[in-house]
Motif scaffolding. Structure first.
Motif, PDB file in Angstrom:
ATOM      1  N   SER A  17       0.642  -1.549   0.347  1.00 16.51           N
ATOM      2  CA  SER A  17       0.147  -0.213  -0.097  1.00 16.51           C
ATOM      3  C   SER A  17       0.845   1.157  -0.020  1.00 16.51           C
ATOM      4  O   SER A  17       0.098   2.579  -0.791  1.00 16.51           O
ATOM      5  CB  SER A  17      -0.946  -0.615   1.203  1.00 16.51           C
ATOM      6  N   LEU A  18       2.119   1.505   0.373  1.00 17.83           N
ATOM      7  CA  LEU A  18       2.999   2.628   0.504  1.00 17.83           C
ATOM      8  C   LEU A  18       3.490   2.670  -0.746  1.00 17.83           C
ATOM      9  O   LEU A  18       4.387   3.823  -1.192  1.00 17.83           O
ATOM     10  CB  LEU A  18       4.268   2.533   1.613  1.00 17.83           C
ATOM     11  N   LEU A  19       4.475   1.623  -0.772  1.00 17.90           N
ATOM     12  CA  LEU A  19       5.490   1.321  -2.852  1.00 17.90           C
ATOM     13  C   LEU A  19       4.879   1.566  -3.893  1.00 17.90           C
ATOM     14  O   LEU A  19       5.462   0.950  -5.050  1.00 17.90           O
ATOM     15  CB  LEU A  19       5.924   0.317  -2.333  1.00 17.90           C
ATOM     16  N   TRP A  20       2.812   1.690  -3.758  1.00 18.56           N
ATOM     17  CA  TRP A  20       2.590   1.684  -4.978  1.00 18.56           C
ATOM     18  C   TRP A  20       1.596   2.619  -5.512  1.00 18.56           C
ATOM     19  O   TRP A  20       1.164   3.552  -4.410  1.00 18.56           O
ATOM     20  CB  TRP A  20       1.601   0.444  -5.922  1.00 18.56           C
ATOM     21  N   LEU A  21       1.047   3.438  -6.713  1.00 20.10           N
ATOM     22  CA  LEU A  21       0.716   4.402  -6.708  1.00 20.10           C
ATOM     23  C   LEU A  21      -0.642   4.134  -7.618  1.00 20.10           C
ATOM     24  O   LEU A  21      -0.294   3.208  -7.941  1.00 20.10           O
ATOM     25  CB  LEU A  21       1.087   5.723  -7.821  1.00 20.10           C
TER      26      LEU A  21
END
Length: 168
Positions: free
Chosen positions: A34-38
């Motif tokens: 959830s933090l490393l994808w846009l």
């Protein structure tokens, strides 16, 4: 257990396990997916990956679930506990296929918004070959880290359930 890194193959149950553990011991949880994808499955830059994880591991307590081998050492170096969900490739493949069928075209809570569930042959092959291609490298890292931190390897759903029953 105050700084926990959870690793394992896709479909091993990292996110589900991490959420249950977080709720039980009341430690903030960070899903790397959830933090490393846009939105639209666009990855953040490598520099952003490093910065995000360096910020997290400076906190007093945390649970981080995810692999991301290129930045794995950031988490393993700072964790006091590493949990490897070493689940059978066939169980992992079954779970991935089930997850896809149940969540197709919907966002998951452990993923960035705008990244609906998807499935590819490349991902399935990665999971199938994880025991030969990724597991040996990870086990070597865990052996090095086991000298100064707790390393827990859970090999089945029963192991996971037993661990969660006894942790507080």
């Amino acid at each position: 257990m105050r700084r926990i890194a959870i690793v394992g193959s896709g479909g091993s149950g990292k996110s589900t396990f991490a959420k249950k553990l977080s709720n039980q011991i009341n430690i903030d949880l960070y899903h790397l997916d959830s933090l490393l994808w846009l939105p639209g499955w666009v990855p953040v830059t490598k520099e952003q990956q490093v910065a995000i994880q360096q910020r997290i591991v400076k906190e007093d307590t945390w649970i981080v679930d995810g692999n991301y081998n290129s930045t794995l050492d950031i988490r393993l170096n700072e964790a006091d506990t590493i949990i490897f969900l070493d689940i059978s490739r066939f169980v992992c493949l079954y779970r991935i296929l089930k997850r896809y069928v149940l969540n197709r075209n919907r966002d998951r809570e452990d993923m960035a918004g705008g990244c609906p569930e998807q499935l590819s042959w490349q991902f399935l092959k990665w999971i199938f070959h994880y025991p030969e291609n990724k597991r040996p490298h990870l086990l070597k890292k865990l052996q090095v880290h086991s000298l100064n931190k707790e390393v827990i390897i859970l090999k089945s759903r029963r192991d996971v359930e037993r661990f969660l029953r006894h942790v507080s």
